[in-house]
Design an enzyme around this catalytic site. Structure first.
Site, PDB file in Angstrom:
ATOM      1  N   GLU A   1      -9.566   1.882   2.436  1.00  0.00           N
ATOM      2  CA  GLU A   1      -8.742   1.081   3.355  1.00  0.00           C
ATOM      3  C   GLU A   1      -8.619   1.701   4.737  1.00  0.00           C
ATOM      4  O   GLU A   1      -8.441   0.995   5.732  1.00  0.00           O
ATOM      5  CB  GLU A   1      -7.357   0.839   2.757  1.00  0.00           C
ATOM      6  CG  GLU A   1      -7.352  -0.138   1.588  1.00  0.00           C
ATOM      7  CD  GLU A   1      -7.584   0.532   0.238  1.00  0.00           C
ATOM      8  OE1 GLU A   1      -7.944   1.734   0.226  1.00  0.00           O
ATOM      9  OE2 GLU A   1      -7.415  -0.135  -0.796  1.00  0.00           O
TER      10      GLU A   1
ATOM     11  N   PHE B   1       4.555  -1.369 -10.391  1.00  0.00           N
ATOM     12  CA  PHE B   1       3.199  -0.833 -10.294  1.00  0.00           C
ATOM     13  C   PHE B   1       2.615  -1.145  -8.911  1.00  0.00           C
ATOM     14  O   PHE B   1       2.677  -2.268  -8.440  1.00  0.00           O
ATOM     15  CB  PHE B   1       2.307  -1.444 -11.387  1.00  0.00           C
ATOM     16  CG  PHE B   1       0.879  -0.967 -11.300  1.00  0.00           C
ATOM     17  CD1 PHE B   1       0.572   0.372 -11.494  1.00  0.00           C
ATOM     18  CD2 PHE B   1      -0.150  -1.850 -10.992  1.00  0.00           C
ATOM     19  CE1 PHE B   1      -0.734   0.823 -11.395  1.00  0.00           C
ATOM     20  CE2 PHE B   1      -1.458  -1.406 -10.895  1.00  0.00           C
ATOM     21  CZ  PHE B   1      -1.757  -0.066 -11.101  1.00  0.00           C
ATOM     22  N   GLN B   2       2.087  -0.138  -8.290  1.00  0.00           N
ATOM     23  CA  GLN B   2       1.500  -0.236  -6.944  1.00  0.00           C
ATOM     24  C   GLN B   2       2.491  -0.783  -5.916  1.00  0.00           C
ATOM     25  O   GLN B   2       2.119  -1.514  -5.007  1.00  0.00           O
ATOM     26  CB  GLN B   2       0.206  -1.059  -6.951  1.00  0.00           C
ATOM     27  CG  GLN B   2      -0.910  -0.342  -7.717  1.00  0.00           C
ATOM     28  CD  GLN B   2      -2.292  -0.909  -7.469  1.00  0.00           C
ATOM     29  OE1 GLN B   2      -2.449  -2.092  -7.207  1.00  0.00           O
ATOM     30  NE2 GLN B   2      -3.309  -0.059  -7.545  1.00  0.00           N
TER      31      GLN B   2
ATOM     32  N   LYS C   1       3.284 -11.049  -3.539  1.00  0.00           N
ATOM     33  CA  LYS C   1       2.327 -11.863  -4.300  1.00  0.00           C
ATOM     34  C   LYS C   1       2.859 -13.272  -4.589  1.00  0.00           C
ATOM     35  O   LYS C   1       2.120 -14.248  -4.488  1.00  0.00           O
ATOM     36  CB  LYS C   1       2.007 -11.134  -5.610  1.00  0.00           C
ATOM     37  CG  LYS C   1       0.859 -11.732  -6.412  1.00  0.00           C
ATOM     38  CD  LYS C   1       0.590 -10.858  -7.642  1.00  0.00           C
ATOM     39  CE  LYS C   1      -0.331 -11.552  -8.621  1.00  0.00           C
ATOM     40  NZ  LYS C   1      -1.755 -11.397  -8.302  1.00  0.00           N
TER      41      LYS C   1
ATOM     42  N   MET D   1     -14.236  22.541  16.951  1.00  0.00           N
ATOM     43  CA  MET D   1     -13.175  22.687  17.939  1.00  0.00           C
ATOM     44  C   MET D   1     -12.126  23.699  17.478  1.00  0.00           C
ATOM     45  O   MET D   1     -11.640  24.509  18.257  1.00  0.00           O
ATOM     46  CB  MET D   1     -12.527  21.334  18.243  1.00  0.00           C
ATOM     47  CG  MET D   1     -11.503  21.370  19.358  1.00  0.00           C
ATOM     48  SD  MET D   1     -12.183  21.993  20.908  1.00  0.00           S
ATOM     49  CE  MET D   1     -12.699  20.455  21.697  1.00  0.00           C
TER      50      MET D   1
END
Lengths: 161, 564
Positions: free
Chosen positions: B49, B111-112, B161, B478
């Site tokens: 993502e 969940f999630q 949802k 760097m």
């Protein structure tokens, strides 16, 4: 310097967290914060007292205005305004001292709203300095608990120099 | 006919002008994916993502449109956070849609489930949790409005949802409904302030223009160039501003700040009037604030009032859209043009700037190996300056900023504010989606490229001919440079000589892998890469301990430059 900001916000979930998050995330101070409804439904007013030099206060005001849910920010410190705070104090008060304490509370125009066996609850309203003085004076009797609303403030209609 | 929340959302995206959607499905966003094939939206299936958001970001930077990403709840949303923060710090317009657990489960540690609105509050311009289906269309419209107006930025919309599934009759909200009384960015400049600004500019003996990313986001390059050329004022750019003024223009002094040019930093320090436009006086630009531009009266134009007087004192603040402000300045300057011969007036100052540029130009020392600066220079020559360059973060980024000359806006895509390693490859993919026929090159380091290397397959399967040129020194270069200069060469944690075979890796992903190990091989290999119509990784084995110069140690003054 101490500033009192009046912040008009859309009363949406998370608006308080947006504002408190702004202060904590950018390292600004919040001394007191009061939130309440206004006459317009869906709009709340927050009174925030904060401290900082001119540059910090300017940033605080600009950052608040940048928040999408903030409608208006007024720095009441720059105007003549009425600023009051209410507090409740549970003060240790044994019988021998009661009369003395009551006299003191009378001078400060406080209300006694509850009396226990050896303590009383005092309701006090006033500006920052008055409440500070009262707390200092009552400390010698013993303050068991304290709850404060934080300052609320309104701009005066007549802005005389 | 009633439509589901998922349909309504997708229809709103189409009507807001979204063409490409970068995303990754999951349980809480499945209803939107279920409807996706029915809408004219090109979906790019990413592999992580963070990649989705960087792609949307690269797409937005290259095209000027709002980028859009679609991810699921919980880990999908948290993986997107780095991308969102990256866009926030660089003021890139994005709308990120996250799925959320059903409304009834919110707050139950389902969940999630994660409070992504809470998590992203400090790194979005604004965010929304959709609490009922009726508010969805207006929230989507407002999200786009907020993302692209004022100071642009990412906006997140969290859609539970059950709201994606519910149905209602749909009407696209009108423009007037989109307006918010609490959101009114000041775009029109104050005329009095502009007059004061022109007064300062025209009275200056040693003026300088310090231009930032705001020029690019407001499409202000034309009035900027007019002002600089007409009044013969030298221009320096921030990292975010590169490309807003032609890199080959004789008035261009290069980038300023920590790895800026000697000429730019000297000119800033000696200037008497500075016109700062669309820039925010970042610490990497100013160095020690007390000695920054000590003689200059400062005019600061920015659309965000919080940028003004945040770090430096300002003599003439102008809160406005940069383009409108510069056009306003142009108008006033035009009426006073005849007052002086500006070429003659500023000739001594420009001569001085030119001397600084000749004394210490951007350069490198050849020693037989492959110098990374030479590779960037070769990319510039072989692409004829026509490529879109994205960068990773670190030395590769600074060399890409110094040695490629950006002549047009939106040709350098780089993570300026957040400094996100792993940005370059997905950003290049996003840019290639916006411009399928352009040469898009990610100038990468061997460390950074491994942070989002999984997106190689996204490029390959979408037939995107992105070129990744790895300046491979086997170090986190760097940080190693800082350790060399300021930490007694204690190279703790920065030696990454254990690395994949990048050529074999490219092949494993179905891309083309090329390698250059000698200087002679660099140009032929780059030419081959640019000719190849596929995704290509070029592994260039550069000098391992080359440093980026000039360098100003953190917190030092602009004049305390370490030079080549």
């Amino acid at each position: 310097m101490r500033h009192v900001l009046s912040v008009l916000v859309e009363n949406e979930p998370g608006v308080l967290s947006r504002i408190s998050g702004l202060f904590s995330g950018r390292g600004f101070n919040i001394e007191t914060l009061n939130v309440g409804p206004t006459l317009e439904e869906g709009v709340s007013v927050m009174t925030i007292t904060t401290t900082g030099d001119d540059q910090i206060i300017e940033q605080i005001i600009k950052q608040l205005r940048k928040l999408v849910t903030v409608i208006k920010v007024v720095d009441l410190t720059e105007l003549t305004s009425v600023e009051l705070e209410m507090m409740l104090l549970k003060v240790h008060a044994e019988d021998a001292k009661k009369a003395e304490i009551f006299r003191l509370l009378d001078v400060f125009r406080c209300k006694i709203v509850d009396v226990g066996q050896d303590d009383i609850i005092v309701e006090a309203t006033g500006d920052h300095d008055k409440l500070r003085a009262l707390v200092t004076l009552l400390q010698r009797y013993g303050i068991k608990e304290m709850a404060r609303t934080g300052a609320v403030a309104l701009k005066r209609s007549l802005q005389l120099d | 006919m009633p439509k589901s929340g998922a349909q309504i959302l997708l229809e709103c995206l189409v009507r807001e002008g979204v063409e490409a959607l970068f995303g990754y499905p999951g349980g809480a966003i499945i209803d939107i994916y279920d409807q996706l094939p029915n809408y004219p939206l090109k979906h790019i299936l990413v592999r992580h993502e963070q990649g989705a958001v960087h792609m949307a970001d690269g797409y937005a930077r290259a095209s000027g449109k709002v980028g859009c990403a679609l991810v699921t709840s919980g880990p999908g949303a948290t993986n997107a956070v780095t991308g969102i923060a990256n866009a926030y710090l660089d003021s890139i317009p994005l709308v990120v849609i996250t799925g959320q657990v059903p409304t009834a489960l919110i707050g139950n540690d389902a969940f999630q489930e994660v409070d992504i609105v809470g998590i992203t509050r400090p790194c979005t311009k604004h965010n929304f949790l959709v609490k009922d289906l009726e508010s969805l269309p207006l929230i989507i419209r407002r999200a786009f409005h907020l993302a692209r107006t004022g100071r642009p930025g990412p906006v997140l919309v969290d859609v539970p949802k059950d709201i994606q599934q519910k149905k209602m009759a749909f009407k696209f909200p009108s423009d007037s409904a989109v307006a918010m009384r609490s959101y009114n960015p000041t775009v029109q400049p104050n005329k009095q302030q502009l007059k004061k600004a022109v007064g300062l500019l025209l009275g200056a003996k040693r003026p300088i223009i310090y231009a930032g990313g705001g020029i690019i986001s407001s499409n202000a390059s034309d009035p900027l160039a007019w002002l600089a050329r007409t009044l013969q004022i030298p221009v320096t750019c921030t990292l975010m501003g590169l490309g807003c003024f032609p890199g080959e223009d004789p008035l261009f002094l290069g980038m300023l700040g920590m790895h800026g040019t000697y000429a730019a930093n000297m000119a800033i320090t000696n200037s008497d009037v500075m016109l700062a436009v669309g820039a925010r006086f970042d610490d990497r630009v100013t160095g020690k604030l007390a000695t920054f531009a000590p003689h200059a009266k400062i005019i600061h134009v920015d659309i965000d009032p919080t940028s003004i007087r945040k770090n430096v004192r300002v003599d003439v603040p102008v809160v406005a859209d940069c383009r409108l402000a510069l056009e306003g300045l142009k108008e006033i300057v035009e009426s006073r043009l005849a007052e002086k011969d500006w070429v003659a007036v500023h000739a001594p100052w420009l001569g001085q700037c030119k001397d600084w540029a000749t004394q210490h130009p951007l350069t490198w020392k050849e020693n037989g190996g492959i110098k990374p600066q030479y590779v960037v220079d070769a990319i510039y020559r072989l692409s004829k300056g026509q490529a879109i360059i994205s960068t990773e973060v670190g030395q590769n980024q600074m060399w890409a900023a110094q040695f490629y000359k950006y002549n047009t806006p939106r040709t350098l895509l780089t993570s300026g504010g957040l400094g996100t390693m792993g940005f370059g490859l997905p950003a290049a993919i996003g840019a290639q989606i916006a411009f399928p026929d352009k040469l898009v090159v990610d100038v990468a380091g061997d460390g950074s490229i491994q942070m989002n290397i999984q997106e190689l397959i996204t490029a390959v399967c979408n037939k995107l001919p992105v070129k990744v040129v790895i300046l491979n020194n086997g170090y986190l270069g760097m940080v190693r440079q800082w350790q060399e200069l300021f930490y007694a060469k204690n190279y703790c944690g920065t030696c990454m000589d254990a690395q994949p075979d990048f050529v074999a890796l490219a092949k494993a992903y179905g891309a083309v892998g090329l390698r250059a190990t000698t200087k002679e091989e660099v140009e032929p290999v780059l030419e081959e890469a640019f000719r190849t119509p596929n995704t290509v990784i070029v592994d260039v084995r550069v000098e391992r301990e080359e440093n980026v110069y000039p360098m100003i140690p953190a917190g030092a003054s602009l004049t305390e430059m370490l030079l080549v």
